[in-house]
Write an enzyme that holds these catalytic residues in place. Sequence first.
Site, PDB file in Angstrom:
ATOM      1  N   LYS A  95       0.888  -1.132   0.056  1.00 11.33           N
ATOM      2  CA  LYS A  95      -0.026  -0.088  -0.024  1.00 11.33           C
ATOM      3  C   LYS A  95       0.780   0.940  -0.147  1.00 11.33           C
ATOM      4  O   LYS A  95       2.114   1.347   0.391  1.00 11.33           O
ATOM      5  CB  LYS A  95      -1.091   0.078   1.311  1.00 11.33           C
ATOM      6  CG  LYS A  95      -1.948  -1.340   1.345  1.00 11.33           C
ATOM      7  CD  LYS A  95      -2.936  -0.981   2.195  1.00 11.33           C
ATOM      8  CE  LYS A  95      -3.806  -2.426   2.462  1.00 11.33           C
ATOM      9  NZ  LYS A  95      -4.805  -2.338   3.323  1.00 11.33           N
ATOM     10  N   ASN A 135      -1.860   0.219   6.647  1.00 12.13           N
ATOM     11  CA  ASN A 135      -1.483  -1.211   7.372  1.00 12.13           C
ATOM     12  C   ASN A 135      -0.559  -1.859   6.439  1.00 12.13           C
ATOM     13  O   ASN A 135      -0.624  -3.142   6.262  1.00 12.13           O
ATOM     14  CB  ASN A 135      -2.503  -2.119   7.636  1.00 12.13           C
ATOM     15  CG  ASN A 135      -3.642  -2.264   6.948  1.00 12.13           C
ATOM     16  OD1 ASN A 135      -3.580  -1.961   5.796  1.00 12.13           O
ATOM     17  ND2 ASN A 135      -4.610  -3.016   7.289  1.00 12.13           N
ATOM     18  N   HIS A 157      -1.870  -5.680   1.666  1.00 11.39           N
ATOM     19  CA  HIS A 157      -3.384  -6.437   1.395  1.00 11.39           C
ATOM     20  C   HIS A 157      -3.007  -7.772   1.102  1.00 11.39           C
ATOM     21  O   HIS A 157      -2.037  -8.166   0.242  1.00 11.39           O
ATOM     22  CB  HIS A 157      -4.131  -5.497   0.310  1.00 11.39           C
ATOM     23  CG  HIS A 157      -5.117  -6.357  -0.227  1.00 11.39           C
ATOM     24  ND1 HIS A 157      -6.526  -6.330   0.432  1.00 11.39           N
ATOM     25  CD2 HIS A 157      -5.253  -7.185  -1.297  1.00 11.39           C
ATOM     26  CE1 HIS A 157      -7.198  -7.284  -0.361  1.00 11.39           C
ATOM     27  NE2 HIS A 157      -6.566  -7.750  -1.243  1.00 11.39           N
ATOM     28  N   TYR A 214     -12.415  -1.958  -3.573  1.00 14.08           N
ATOM     29  CA  TYR A 214     -12.841  -2.185  -2.106  1.00 14.08           C
ATOM     30  C   TYR A 214     -14.403  -2.011  -2.076  1.00 14.08           C
ATOM     31  O   TYR A 214     -14.945  -1.710  -1.197  1.00 14.08           O
ATOM     32  CB  TYR A 214     -12.209  -1.110  -1.270  1.00 14.08           C
ATOM     33  CG  TYR A 214     -10.896  -1.567  -0.777  1.00 14.08           C
ATOM     34  CD1 TYR A 214     -10.537  -2.781  -0.258  1.00 14.08           C
ATOM     35  CD2 TYR A 214      -9.625  -0.658  -0.826  1.00 14.08           C
ATOM     36  CE1 TYR A 214      -9.517  -3.213   0.504  1.00 14.08           C
ATOM     37  CE2 TYR A 214      -8.512  -1.122  -0.499  1.00 14.08           C
ATOM     38  CZ  TYR A 214      -8.358  -2.357   0.131  1.00 14.08           C
ATOM     39  OH  TYR A 214      -7.224  -2.685   0.675  1.00 14.08           O
ATOM     40  N   GLU A 253      -9.584 -10.657  -7.518  1.00 15.19           N
ATOM     41  CA  GLU A 253      -8.501  -9.679  -7.358  1.00 15.19           C
ATOM     42  C   GLU A 253      -7.517  -9.859  -8.390  1.00 15.19           C
ATOM     43  O   GLU A 253      -6.819  -8.725  -8.860  1.00 15.19           O
ATOM     44  CB  GLU A 253      -8.137  -9.394  -6.085  1.00 15.19           C
ATOM     45  CG  GLU A 253      -9.105  -9.264  -4.895  1.00 15.19           C
ATOM     46  CD  GLU A 253      -8.794  -9.394  -3.366  1.00 15.19           C
ATOM     47  OE1 GLU A 253      -7.605  -9.478  -3.267  1.00 15.19           O
ATOM     48  OE2 GLU A 253      -9.565  -8.864  -2.592  1.00 15.19           O
TER      49      GLU A 253
HETATM   50  P1  ATP Z   1      -6.822  -5.838   3.277  1.00 13.50           P
HETATM   51  O1  ATP Z   1      -8.341  -6.272   2.629  1.00 13.50           O
HETATM   52  O2  ATP Z   1      -6.517  -4.711   2.841  1.00 13.50           O
HETATM   53  O3  ATP Z   1      -6.050  -7.108   3.111  1.00 13.50           O
HETATM   54  P2  ATP Z   1      -7.940  -6.846   5.773  1.00 13.50           P
HETATM   55  O4  ATP Z   1      -8.653  -8.168   4.782  1.00 13.50           O
HETATM   56  O5  ATP Z   1      -7.323  -7.192   7.036  1.00 13.50           O
HETATM   57  O6  ATP Z   1      -7.271  -5.980   4.893  1.00 13.50           O
HETATM   58  P3  ATP Z   1     -10.538  -5.392   5.657  1.00 13.50           P
HETATM   59  O7  ATP Z   1     -11.522  -5.817   6.808  1.00 13.50           O
HETATM   60  O8  ATP Z   1     -10.769  -6.069   4.403  1.00 13.50           O
HETATM   61  O9  ATP Z   1      -9.017  -5.689   6.305  1.00 13.50           O
HETATM   62  O10 ATP Z   1     -10.296  -3.893   5.301  1.00 13.50           O
HETATM   63  C1  ATP Z   1      -9.916  -3.436   4.522  1.00 13.50           C
HETATM   64  C2  ATP Z   1      -8.703  -2.257   4.768  1.00 13.50           C
HETATM   65  O11 ATP Z   1      -9.580  -1.085   5.041  1.00 13.50           O
HETATM   66  C3  ATP Z   1      -7.819  -2.588   5.684  1.00 13.50           C
HETATM   67  O12 ATP Z   1      -6.472  -3.110   5.281  1.00 13.50           O
HETATM   68  C4  ATP Z   1      -7.700  -1.086   6.234  1.00 13.50           C
HETATM   69  O13 ATP Z   1      -6.631  -0.499   5.450  1.00 13.50           O
HETATM   70  C5  ATP Z   1      -8.785  -0.651   6.100  1.00 13.50           C
HETATM   71  N1  ATP Z   1      -9.596  -0.581   7.268  1.00 13.50           N
HETATM   72  C6  ATP Z   1     -10.233  -1.706   8.007  1.00 13.50           C
HETATM   73  N2  ATP Z   1     -10.900  -1.251   9.188  1.00 13.50           N
HETATM   74  C7  ATP Z   1     -10.474  -0.094   9.283  1.00 13.50           C
HETATM   75  C8  ATP Z   1     -11.071   0.916  10.430  1.00 13.50           C
HETATM   76  N3  ATP Z   1     -11.634   0.333  11.326  1.00 13.50           N
HETATM   77  N4  ATP Z   1     -10.782   2.149  10.286  1.00 13.50           N
HETATM   78  C9  ATP Z   1      -9.940   2.645   9.133  1.00 13.50           C
HETATM   79  N5  ATP Z   1      -9.641   1.676   8.182  1.00 13.50           N
HETATM   80  C10 ATP Z   1      -9.764   0.337   8.252  1.00 13.50           C
HETATM   81 MG    MG Z   2      -9.919  -7.635   3.379  1.00 12.90          MG
END
Ligand code: ATP
Ligand code: MG
Length: 150
Positions: free
Chosen positions: A12, A115, A118, A52, A129
Amino acid sequence: MNRLERTLGLIKPDAIEAGHIGKILDQIIQAGFRIIGLRMLHLTPAQAEAFYHMHRERPFFHSLVSFMTSGPIIAFVLEKENAVSAYRELMGATDPAKAEPGTLRALFAQNIEKNAVHGSDSPESARREIAFFFPEMELLSVKTPSSLLV
Ligand code: ATP
Ligand code: MG
């Protein structure tokens, strides 16, 4: 049961800005994943919203799209036995404060949004994806030269 699987990963914008591309890819290779596709790109807002779309009702959606379009990203396809769950394990929890020590997010993420990485969350997501970022013809189908493996 172990089966050869593919997953889609992203580095990211926060991790690219912080100069962590090399360290993240190195950890992925050291963990035994084969990289079969790799590209750098800068998502448009429409592309980030589409990627997303499952989060479109979440309160953090607009902030997430803004973050994901704030700079370039690196997209890659990984191949390994049980790649989807294996790469989720290597990444660690979404919130770096809850990520296991040594995981990519524990090492490189700033907070729950910024974070660093992904990874697809299921084989179905991985198929969607991978197709989002890569035409099939851009993925390696021949054996990776041993010089690119550990
Ligand atoms: P990713 O899909 O990016 O691999 P993930 O599957 O661990 O991450 P998801 O729940 O799919 O988490 O959330 C997608 C992304 O949205 C997260 O990686 C993060 O960048 C953002 N995100 C998730 N939860 C929060 C939150 N509570 N506040 C802000 N951003 C969030
Ligand atoms: Mg995710």
